[in-house]
Write a protein that holds these residues in place. Structure first.
Motif, PDB file in Angstrom:
ATOM      1  N   THR A   1       2.127   4.318   5.339  1.00 34.43           N
ATOM      2  CA  THR A   1       3.142   3.252   5.441  1.00 34.43           C
ATOM      3  C   THR A   1       4.215   3.397   4.357  1.00 34.43           C
ATOM      4  N   LEU A   2       3.869   4.119   3.288  1.00 36.89           N
ATOM      5  CA  LEU A   2       4.811   4.296   2.178  1.00 36.89           C
ATOM      6  C   LEU A   2       5.539   5.639   2.255  1.00 36.89           C
ATOM      7  N   SER A   3       5.337   6.348   3.367  1.00 39.36           N
ATOM      8  CA  SER A   3       5.875   7.701   3.552  1.00 39.36           C
ATOM      9  C   SER A   3       5.423   8.651   2.449  1.00 39.36           C
ATOM     10  N   LEU A   4       4.190   8.488   2.008  1.00 41.49           N
ATOM     11  CA  LEU A   4       3.616   9.387   1.004  1.00 41.49           C
ATOM     12  C   LEU A   4       2.575  10.282   1.698  1.00 41.49           C
ATOM     13  N   ASN A   5       2.147  11.346   1.025  1.00 43.18           N
ATOM     14  CA  ASN A   5       1.064  12.169   1.567  1.00 43.18           C
ATOM     15  C   ASN A   5      -0.159  11.296   1.767  1.00 43.18           C
ATOM     16  N   ASP A   6      -0.856  11.482   2.882  1.00 41.57           N
ATOM     17  CA  ASP A   6      -1.947  10.538   3.154  1.00 41.57           C
ATOM     18  C   ASP A   6      -3.113  10.646   2.168  1.00 41.57           C
ATOM     19  N   ASP A   7      -3.191  11.738   1.413  1.00 41.52           N
ATOM     20  CA  ASP A   7      -4.308  11.845   0.465  1.00 41.52           C
ATOM     21  C   ASP A   7      -3.899  11.476  -0.973  1.00 41.52           C
ATOM     22  N   VAL A   8      -2.719  10.880  -1.131  1.00 38.64           N
ATOM     23  CA  VAL A   8      -2.206  10.632  -2.487  1.00 38.64           C
ATOM     24  C   VAL A   8      -3.165   9.768  -3.330  1.00 38.64           C
ATOM     25  N   PHE A   9      -3.722   8.725  -2.736  1.00 38.87           N
ATOM     26  CA  PHE A   9      -4.606   7.845  -3.515  1.00 38.87           C
ATOM     27  C   PHE A   9      -5.951   8.521  -3.792  1.00 38.87           C
ATOM     28  N   GLU A  10      -6.472   9.136  -2.750  1.00 41.34           N
ATOM     29  CA  GLU A  10      -7.759   9.824  -2.889  1.00 41.34           C
ATOM     30  C   GLU A  10      -7.683  10.886  -3.991  1.00 41.34           C
ATOM     31  N   GLU A  11      -6.606  11.648  -4.006  1.00 45.20           N
ATOM     32  CA  GLU A  11      -6.406  12.695  -5.020  1.00 45.20           C
ATOM     33  C   GLU A  11      -6.331  12.089  -6.415  1.00 45.20           C
ATOM     34  N   MET A  12      -5.697  10.948  -6.491  1.00 47.58           N
ATOM     35  CA  MET A  12      -5.446  10.327  -7.786  1.00 47.58           C
ATOM     36  C   MET A  12      -6.678   9.630  -8.359  1.00 47.58           C
TER      37      MET A  12
ATOM     38  N   LYS B   1       2.654   1.626  16.034  1.00 45.25           N
ATOM     39  CA  LYS B   1       2.821   0.169  15.984  1.00 45.25           C
ATOM     40  C   LYS B   1       1.899  -0.444  14.937  1.00 45.25           C
ATOM     41  N   GLU B   2       0.664   0.068  14.900  1.00 45.73           N
ATOM     42  CA  GLU B   2      -0.304  -0.522  13.965  1.00 45.73           C
ATOM     43  C   GLU B   2       0.057  -0.163  12.520  1.00 45.73           C
ATOM     44  N   ILE B   3       0.615   1.030  12.323  1.00 43.32           N
ATOM     45  CA  ILE B   3       1.053   1.437  10.981  1.00 43.32           C
ATOM     46  C   ILE B   3       2.195   0.525  10.521  1.00 43.32           C
ATOM     47  N   MET B   4       3.094   0.211  11.458  1.00 45.00           N
ATOM     48  CA  MET B   4       4.212  -0.674  11.082  1.00 45.00           C
ATOM     49  C   MET B   4       3.699  -2.068  10.736  1.00 45.00           C
ATOM     50  N   LYS B   5       2.704  -2.493  11.491  1.00 44.51           N
ATOM     51  CA  LYS B   5       2.106  -3.809  11.230  1.00 44.51           C
ATOM     52  C   LYS B   5       1.420  -3.798   9.852  1.00 44.51           C
ATOM     53  N   LEU B   6       0.733  -2.691   9.579  1.00 39.76           N
ATOM     54  CA  LEU B   6       0.042  -2.579   8.288  1.00 39.76           C
ATOM     55  C   LEU B   6       1.053  -2.644   7.146  1.00 39.76           C
ATOM     56  N   ARG B   7       2.209  -2.008   7.344  1.00 36.84           N
ATOM     57  CA  ARG B   7       3.245  -2.039   6.310  1.00 36.84           C
ATOM     58  C   ARG B   7       3.696  -3.492   6.064  1.00 36.84           C
ATOM     59  N   THR B   8       3.918  -4.223   7.159  1.00 39.26           N
ATOM     60  CA  THR B   8       4.330  -5.624   7.009  1.00 39.26           C
ATOM     61  C   THR B   8       3.227  -6.427   6.313  1.00 39.26           C
ATOM     62  N   CYS B   9       1.975  -6.181   6.685  1.00 36.71           N
ATOM     63  CA  CYS B   9       0.840  -6.885   6.043  1.00 36.71           C
ATOM     64  C   CYS B   9       0.890  -6.671   4.534  1.00 36.71           C
ATOM     65  N   CYS B  10       1.090  -5.419   4.129  1.00 36.74           N
ATOM     66  CA  CYS B  10       1.060  -5.089   2.702  1.00 36.74           C
ATOM     67  C   CYS B  10       2.286  -5.629   1.984  1.00 36.74           C
ATOM     68  N   GLU B  11       3.427  -5.570   2.658  1.00 34.96           N
ATOM     69  CA  GLU B  11       4.674  -5.991   2.022  1.00 34.96           C
ATOM     70  C   GLU B  11       4.785  -7.501   1.920  1.00 34.96           C
ATOM     71  N   GLU B  12       4.392  -8.183   2.986  1.00 37.98           N
ATOM     72  CA  GLU B  12       4.653  -9.627   3.046  1.00 37.98           C
ATOM     73  C   GLU B  12       3.451 -10.500   2.768  1.00 37.98           C
ATOM     74  N   TRP B  13       2.249  -9.949   2.907  1.00 39.30           N
ATOM     75  CA  TRP B  13       1.060 -10.782   2.763  1.00 39.30           C
ATOM     76  C   TRP B  13       0.120 -10.355   1.644  1.00 39.30           C
ATOM     77  N   GLY B  14      -0.104  -9.081   1.502  1.00 40.81           N
ATOM     78  CA  GLY B  14      -1.105  -8.604   0.534  1.00 40.81           C
ATOM     79  C   GLY B  14      -2.524  -8.875   0.986  1.00 40.81           C
ATOM     80  N   PHE B  15      -2.669  -9.528   2.120  1.00 45.87           N
ATOM     81  CA  PHE B  15      -3.969  -9.896   2.691  1.00 45.87           C
ATOM     82  C   PHE B  15      -3.916  -9.676   4.192  1.00 45.87           C
ATOM     83  N   PHE B  16      -4.991  -9.148   4.772  1.00 47.50           N
ATOM     84  CA  PHE B  16      -5.062  -9.082   6.235  1.00 47.50           C
ATOM     85  C   PHE B  16      -6.523  -8.987   6.646  1.00 47.50           C
ATOM     86  N   GLN B  17      -6.781  -9.235   7.922  1.00 43.69           N
ATOM     87  CA  GLN B  17      -8.148  -9.078   8.425  1.00 43.69           C
ATOM     88  C   GLN B  17      -8.193  -7.775   9.219  1.00 43.69           C
ATOM     89  N   VAL B  18      -9.340  -7.109   9.165  1.00 40.40           N
ATOM     90  CA  VAL B  18      -9.489  -5.847   9.894  1.00 40.40           C
ATOM     91  C   VAL B  18     -10.549  -6.031  10.971  1.00 40.40           C
TER      92      VAL B  18
END
Ligand SMILES: O=C(O)CCC(=O)C(=O)O
Ligand SMILES: [Fe+2]
Length: 338
Positions: A171-182, A72-89
């Motif tokens: 949330t993007l269905s990518l490998n979870d280390d994709v950014f760290e690796e890059m 549920k939280e991953i889905m929420k995070l996806r919406t945050c990124c897609e629709e807001w670009g901003f969220f509080q943690v």
């Protein structure tokens, strides 16, 4: 990053906003007064529903929640990124004592006499040191704010950013280390913004509208500070109401490029307040400067053609800090023009 030569930049006389405040004058020097189109409309009611707030992510559900909570939280995070670009943690796991200590350090610095602060001047072409960043000409309007960069406090935020990027990859269905690796050894800068109260908040801006050049930005709003951060959503400036102990996170230009525009960086600004001052502690998290970046292959297809070219991140960072803050204009650097 190599600073651009100081000799080519004429920034003119820059008043220190804190010193101006001490003078208790209601006269705002001309250089701070914005053109009418740029001024914040503080007294007009916000046309957006007043109860609208940026979404909140419960980080503990991502780290230690059961499968259901995690999904549920991953889905929420996806919406945050897609629709807001901003969220509080909230429940981010960072020691609350540390958050308090960093605020104290920042305030102690900003309360020092001007001569002391000026021992750490801002190097032109960088955003490090005390003074106004992003000022490149004598006629440019100034921000009602002082900035200082420090090295402390970043380890915990680094951990948070690494984890957030891992979840964003999911949330993007990518490998979870994709950014760290890059990213290589990620670059991190902590910036502290102090906005003294201003007798005419309707005429000035604390910080000009901009998107961040980073991958992610983590922002701590000082306790008891005025509500000053605003984000541009559907052409309306929405204030970010501080939530005690939560951190504000936003998507930077780098993630916009890497996701081929699926997650966008969002324009934001800071406004001042008539009686209250404001402190924010901002950490920018970005790839190492030598890294070549461009949209991730998996996010480019016939329906989503490539929108950004490949470039060297160091070049982008240099471009970012050597141009004035002007909405999302800096990102034109990477856009493929049709
Ligand atoms: O002070 C704020 O809330 C905004 C700061 C900010 O956007 C920045 O430093 O990039
Ligand atoms: Fe920002």
């Amino acid at each position: 990053m190599a600073p651009i030569p100081a000799s080519v930049i004429k920034v003119g006389h820059i008043d220190d906003v804190q010193e101006l405040k001490k003078k208790k004058t209601s006269q705002i020097p001309e250089r701070f007064i914005r053109d009418t189109t740029e001024r914040p409309t503080l007294d007009k009611p916000i046309s957006y529903p007043c109860n609208i707030n940026i979404p909140v992510i419960d980080f503990s559900k991502l780290v230690e929640g059961n499968r259901d909570d995690f999904c549920k939280e991953i889905m929420k995070l996806r919406t945050c990124c897609e629709e807001w670009g901003f969220f509080q943690v909230m429940n981010h796991g960072i020691d609350l004592d540390l958050l308090e200590r960093i605020e104290k350090v920042a305030m102690e610095f900003f309360m020092m006499p001007l001569e002391e602060k000026q021992k750490y001047p801002m190097i032109p072409g960088t955003v490090q040191g005390y003074g106004q960043a992003f000022v490149f000409s004598e006629d440019q309007k100034l921000d009602w704010c002082n900035i200082e960069t420090v090295d402390i406090y970043s380890r915990e935020i680094r951990k948070l950013c690494k984890n957030l990027l891992k979840y964003i990859a999911i949330t993007l269905s990518l490998n979870d280390d994709v950014f760290e690796e890059m990213f290589g050894v990620a670059v991190q800068a902590v910036r502290m913004n102090y906005y003294p109260a201003c007798p005419r908040p309707d005429l000035v801006l604390g910080l000009s509208p901009h998107s961040d050049g980073s991958a992610l930005t983590v922002l701590q709003q000082g306790k008891g500070s005025s509500v000053g951060l605003q984000i541009l959503k559907d052409n309306t400036w929405i204030p970010v109401q501080p939530i005690p102990n939560a951190l504000v996170v936003n998507i930077g230009d780098t993630i916009e490029v890497l996701t081929n525009g699926r997650y966008k960086s969002v324009e934001h600004r800071a406004v001042t307040h008539k009686e209250k001052d404001r402190l924010s502690i901002v950490t920018f998290y970005a790839p190492s400067y030598e890294i070549e970046l461009g949209p991730i292959q998996e996010l480019v297809d016939d329906k989503n053609p490539c929108k950004y070219r490949r470039y060297n991140h160091g070049e982008y960072s240099k471009h970012y800090v050597t141009n004035k803050l002007q909405g999302k204009k800096t990102l034109e650097f990477a856009k493929i023009k049709n």
